[in-house]
Scaffold this motif. Structure first.
Motif, short mmCIF file in Angstrom:
data_model
loop_
_atom_site.label_atom_id
_atom_site.label_comp_id
_atom_site.label_asym_id
_atom_site.label_seq_id
_atom_site.Cartn_x
_atom_site.Cartn_y
_atom_site.Cartn_z
N ALA A 735 0.87 -1.35 0.09
CA ALA A 735 -0.09 0.00 0.08
C ALA A 735 0.95 1.29 -0.05
O ALA A 735 0.68 2.21 -0.58
N ILE A 736 1.68 1.08 0.78
CA ILE A 736 2.78 2.39 0.94
C ILE A 736 3.41 2.71 -0.77
O ILE A 736 3.48 3.79 -0.82
N VAL A 737 4.01 1.39 -1.10
CA VAL A 737 4.61 1.74 -2.38
C VAL A 737 3.60 2.18 -3.61
O VAL A 737 3.83 3.09 -4.55
N ARG A 738 2.09 1.87 -3.43
CA ARG A 738 1.30 2.28 -4.63
C ARG A 738 1.05 3.60 -4.20
O ARG A 738 0.78 4.47 -5.25
N ILE A 739 0.97 4.11 -3.03
CA ILE A 739 0.79 5.57 -2.62
C ILE A 739 1.75 6.46 -3.07
O ILE A 739 1.80 7.46 -3.69
N MET A 740 2.99 5.93 -2.80
CA MET A 740 4.06 6.85 -3.07
C MET A 740 4.47 6.69 -4.66
O MET A 740 4.78 7.87 -5.30
N THR A 747 3.86 14.02 2.62
CA THR A 747 4.51 14.30 3.95
C THR A 747 4.18 12.89 4.85
O THR A 747 3.34 12.28 4.41
N HIS A 748 4.78 12.86 6.18
CA HIS A 748 4.85 11.65 6.84
C HIS A 748 3.36 11.58 7.34
O HIS A 748 2.67 10.51 7.03
N LEU A 749 2.64 12.47 7.65
CA LEU A 749 1.14 12.54 8.24
C LEU A 749 0.19 11.99 7.27
O LEU A 749 -0.64 11.28 7.31
N ASP A 750 0.53 12.65 6.15
CA ASP A 750 -0.31 12.26 4.95
C ASP A 750 -0.20 10.89 4.47
O ASP A 750 -1.16 10.05 4.23
N LEU A 751 1.01 10.32 4.25
CA LEU A 751 1.23 9.15 4.26
C LEU A 751 0.62 8.11 5.00
O LEU A 751 -0.24 7.03 4.64
N VAL A 752 0.75 8.27 6.11
CA VAL A 752 0.15 7.58 7.35
C VAL A 752 -1.29 7.34 7.52
O VAL A 752 -2.00 6.26 7.19
N SER A 753 -1.98 8.60 6.94
CA SER A 753 -3.43 8.69 6.88
C SER A 753 -3.98 7.96 5.49
O SER A 753 -4.94 7.03 5.74
N ASP A 754 -3.26 8.06 4.42
CA ASP A 754 -3.46 7.27 3.15
C ASP A 754 -3.47 5.63 3.69
O ASP A 754 -4.33 5.20 3.04
N VAL A 755 -2.23 5.34 4.08
CA VAL A 755 -2.14 3.92 4.28
C VAL A 755 -3.16 3.35 5.32
O VAL A 755 -3.81 2.24 4.75
N GLU A 779 15.12 1.15 3.63
CA GLU A 779 16.33 0.34 3.50
C GLU A 779 16.26 -0.42 2.10
O GLU A 779 17.43 -0.71 1.65
N LYS A 780 15.12 -0.68 1.51
CA LYS A 780 15.26 -1.19 0.24
C LYS A 780 15.28 -0.35 -0.72
O LYS A 780 14.91 -1.01 -2.10
N GLU A 781 15.30 1.02 -0.61
CA GLU A 781 15.42 1.95 -1.59
C GLU A 781 14.41 2.04 -2.50
O GLU A 781 14.49 2.53 -3.84
N TYR A 782 13.20 2.00 -1.97
CA TYR A 782 11.72 2.31 -2.51
C TYR A 782 11.52 3.61 -2.57
O TYR A 782 10.74 4.33 -3.30
#
Length: 799
Positions: A735-740, A747-755, A779-782
């Motif tokens: 889900a994080i990769v799809r959003i990114m 931003t961090h807060l927006d990412l957490v909310s979207d996930v 760490e995986k450089e995504y």
């Protein structure tokens, strides 16, 4: 021809009137005839010979007034009338007809005023100092009733004056109104009597509230209220006094009860007081305005005061009522709050109780096996409270569902979930469904069904009743399941249990099985399709054997399953009997010839067998697992006295120590001891020896021995939880990769909310877990960290 031009006149008053007679003879008789009758019409003149006496009107007026005065004096002192009612009435009528109505009425008013003052007012004032308030009221009431009796007599005598003169003079009162007004002015409004009258009535009301009023005084209060209505002082004098004293009484009562009573008794006391007050208003005939005002005072002082509202909406008090399941008192509480539209204020304490009690059930590690049954009973109790006590209030219904949904999805890292944050209810719901579908009505706890309590069930309808009860239980569990957000834990456990039920043919209801699987998750439909295809495949295989006229020594049934739709099972080494090996080889050749390119992997841990045993005390048929069957077949050619060592059994079966000890324990130490173990004991050791139990017997011919491998181990439970947690982490990272990828920078807060929003259907994630997965992807450089222009933490996607 007649001639009327000169009529004759006859004066009947004259003695010299001539009479002419004519004699007519008829039959020897002679009669005289008035000749004037024969001579035509005459004029008849009648003269009044009576002489009219001459009288003096003023003298007559004085005479009648004198009679009326004497009559009024007698009436006022309650003596007998000196003249008849008719004579007095005629006198009044004559005076009115002679235009003497105005002075007559004036004289009547003065006489009544004087009489009321002398006969009632002054005596009452004189004795008021020696009487209490109730005594003053009683004396005034007796005087009022006595005056009413006398006023009726006065009204009957002066009725013509009332109807002919007063009725046509709007500015003048009627006789009844005049009598009432004079009594009010002379008696009620007297400064000495009025306080006592009002205080006496209010004292009787307080005694009525204190339930110390005797029946005689209760009737006195009713008569007094009627007197206030008649005198026209109810709204102007009595009502304000009553309301003022009632307000003080209610305030004192409420302050005392709110401090001394617990919530349940305070609610009951308030409801009782309100009911009594409203009923008292009806019984005493109080005005509707008074009734409404008293009701308002009661609501203000018993419900809407600061201390009172805090008492009624107390979280601790409400929790005690809900815990005790006191629905009647809760209904009274709801009724009190509804009077002031405070029902919505019940939502926070109601939600707090549900959350607290539900969390205790969910996180009770000692009683985790009872979790679902307790949750079902808890939900049933809450539903009944909502329907019966809260009258299906919409807001409270939302609170019930929201609070239930909140606590059932709480997660806590504990030993119950092997250190993961997986919600425990998902697992326990799956196990409860497995228990119901596997054990049927017998497995359902007695406190969740009414069917067990009915000992008079028709045998022909028992099967149908069992299906109905199972469906009802599944519907209840399905309703509970809808509250669960994360379905991953449930699906993992349910899928594994479903596989065992399908493969071991241990489901109590095939229809309920399909309904339950389709209702919970659509991902399990392939498992049911595989079982249908497997049955068709076996039918086709047996048809092929019949065509070849092949008659195998064993009846083989094989379930071919797709690996992607079923849980994964470890490959446990097992040396199967030669006869079974031959039949599996034939089936595998048949299947590969029919379906090229497919690979079969035999999972003997899921197999079960039916063995016929010829024992000294009777033949039996055992339904056992494949492990149990392999061990029992080792004793096929042994005598009943022959002992076989543990090492020999292990070498012949190929089972490891864990599985072999469990299997031997189920055959030699459980309910059905088919084998005898030396030495005796409940545990199996590698130095033990085993032999056929020659003394084994049982009433049943077909015996199902518990299949040890069907029971869940701690290791399996831990593995399932860890697998679900790992899948959850992978899902979060995806889900994080799809959003990114779509946002590029965020931003961090927006990412957490979207996930959280993207994965909500599988359960609400913790912000800490999201942050850990973000670190792994960095760490995986995504993705990489950066800062926005205003200094906020942000991430950018690396292609």
């Amino acid at each position: 021809m007649y001639d009327f031009s000169k009529p004759n006149h006859i004066d009947l008053t004259s003695a010299s009137a001539a009479m002419t007679t004519v004699a007519k003879k008829s039959g020897g008789m002679t009669r005289q005839v008035d000749a004037s009758v024969q001579s035509g019409p005459k004029k008849l003149v009648v003269k009044n010979l009576r002489q009219t006496p001459k009288s003096d009107p003023e003298k007559y007026f004085k005479q009648v007034l004198s009679q009326l005065d004497a009559a009024l004096s007698a009436i006022l002192v309650n003596e007998r009338l000196p003249y008849s009612n008719e004579e007095l009435y005629r006198g009044v009528e004559n005076l009115c007809r002679q235009g003497r109505a105005a002075p007559l009425f004036k004289a009547l008013c003065e006489k009544c005023k004087e009489g009321i003052s002398s006969q009632f007012g002054k005596p009452l004032v004189a004795q008021a100092s020696s009487l209490d308030y109730t005594g003053v009221l009683r004396s005034v009431l007796e005087s009022w009733e006595a005056w009413n009796v006398r006023l009726k007599t006065i009204h009957s005598i002066f009725y013509f004056l009332d109807r002919s003169y007063l009725l046509r003079s709007p500015s003048l009162p009627t006789i009844e109104e005049m009598g009432t007004s004079e009594f009010r002015n002379q008696v009620f409004s007297h400064p000495t009597l009025q306080p006592g009258i009002l205080s006496g009535a209010c004292s009787l009301m307080n005694a009525e509230r204190a339930e110390t009023l005797v029946e005689r005084d209760s009737a006195l209060l009713c008569r007094a209220i009627k007197m206030f209505y008649s005198l026209g002082v109810y709204s102007s004098h009595f009502e304000p006094e009553l309301l003022g004293r009632s307000s003080s009484y209610f305030a004192s009562w409420s302050d005392d009860k709110v401090e001394t009573l617990d919530l349940a008794h305070y609610i009951q006391a308030c409801q009782k007081l309100i009911d009594q007050e409203l009923q008292r208003c009806d019984d005493l005939g109080l005005d509707t305005v008074t009734r409404k005002t008293l009701e308002t005072y009661l609501e203000d002082l018993l419900i809407d005061g600061d201390k009172q509202r805090g008492k009624l909406l107390s979280t601790i008090g409400l929790s005690a009522l809900l815990q005790a399941d006191d629905r009647d008192t809760l209904k009274q509480l709801y009724g009190l709050l509804r009077r002031r539209d405070l029902c919505e204020k019940l939502r926070p304490p109601f939600e707090a109780f549900i959350s607290e009690q539900g969390s205790q059930i969910v996180f009770d590690e000692a009683r985790e096996q009872e979790m679902v049954v307790r949750l079902l009973n808890f939900k049933k109790k809450l539903d009944m409270t909502w329907e019966h006590s809260f009258l299906m209030h919409v807001g409270l219904g939302h609170s019930l569902r929201e609070a239930f949904e909140a606590f059932i999805n709480k997660s806590k890292r504990s030993n119950m979930t092997w250190g993961t944050d997986n919600p425990k209810p998902g697992e326990m719901i799956a196990k409860h469904v497995d228990m119901v579908l596997k054990g049927g009505l017998k497995a359902i706890p007695a406190n969740t069904t009414a069917a067990k309590n009915d000992s008079h069930v028709d045998a022909d309808a028992s099967s149908e009743d069992e299906d109905v009860e199972i469906n009802k239980q599944l519907d209840n569990v399905l309703e509970l399941f809808r509250f669960v957000h994360g379905k991953a834990v449930f699906e993992a456990f349910y899928k594994r249990d479903l596989a065992r039920r399908l493969l071991l043919n241990r489901s109590a209801s095939a229809d309920a099985e399909k309904k339950c699987g389709a209702g919970f998750t659509h991902n399990l439909e392939q498992m049911f399709k595989d079982m249908e295809l497997a049955r068709e495949e076996v039918t086709s295989y047996k048809s092929m054997l019949e065509e070849r006229d092949s008659r195998p020594t064993i009846d083989l049934n094989v379930s071919v399953l797709s690996a992607s739709a079923w849980p994964s099972y470890p490959d446990v080494p097992l040396i199967i009997p030669r006869e079974v090996q031959q039949q599996t080889t034939i089936f595998e050749q048949y299947y590969k010839a029919k379906h090229s390119g497919r690979k079969l992997t035999w999972k003997h841990s899921l197999a079960h067998c039916q063995l016929k045993a010829y024992l000294p005390k009777g033949n039996k048929e055992f339904v056992v697992s494949s492990y149990q069957a392999v061990v029992l077949l080792i004793f096929k050619d042994k005598s009943t006295n022959a002992e076989v060592t543990y090492d020999h059994i292990q070498a012949a079966s190929g089972l490891d120590d864990v599985e072999l000890k469990r299997t031997l324990q189920s055959l030699a130490c459980a309910k059905y001891k088919v084998l005898s173990k030396t030495p005796k004991g409940r545990e199996v050791d590698s130095t033990d020896t085993f032999s056929i139990n020659a003394n084994f017997s049982d009433q049943k011919y077909r015996i199902k021995i518990n299949q040890i491998q069907a029971k869940e181990t701690k290791e399996e439970n831990k593995e399932t939880h860890e697998r679900v947690a790992a899948d959850r982490a992978y899902e979060t990272q995806a889900a994080i990769v799809r959003i990114m990828k779509s946002r590029k920078t965020i931003t961090h807060l927006d990412l957490v909310s979207d996930v959280i929003a993207a994965t909500k259907s599988r359960g609400v994630l913790d912000a800490g877990d999201i942050k850990k997965n973000i670190e792994k992807l960095i760490e995986k450089e995504y993705m990489e960290r950066e800062q926005t222009e205003d200094g906020r933490n942000a991430y950018s996607y690396l292609a």
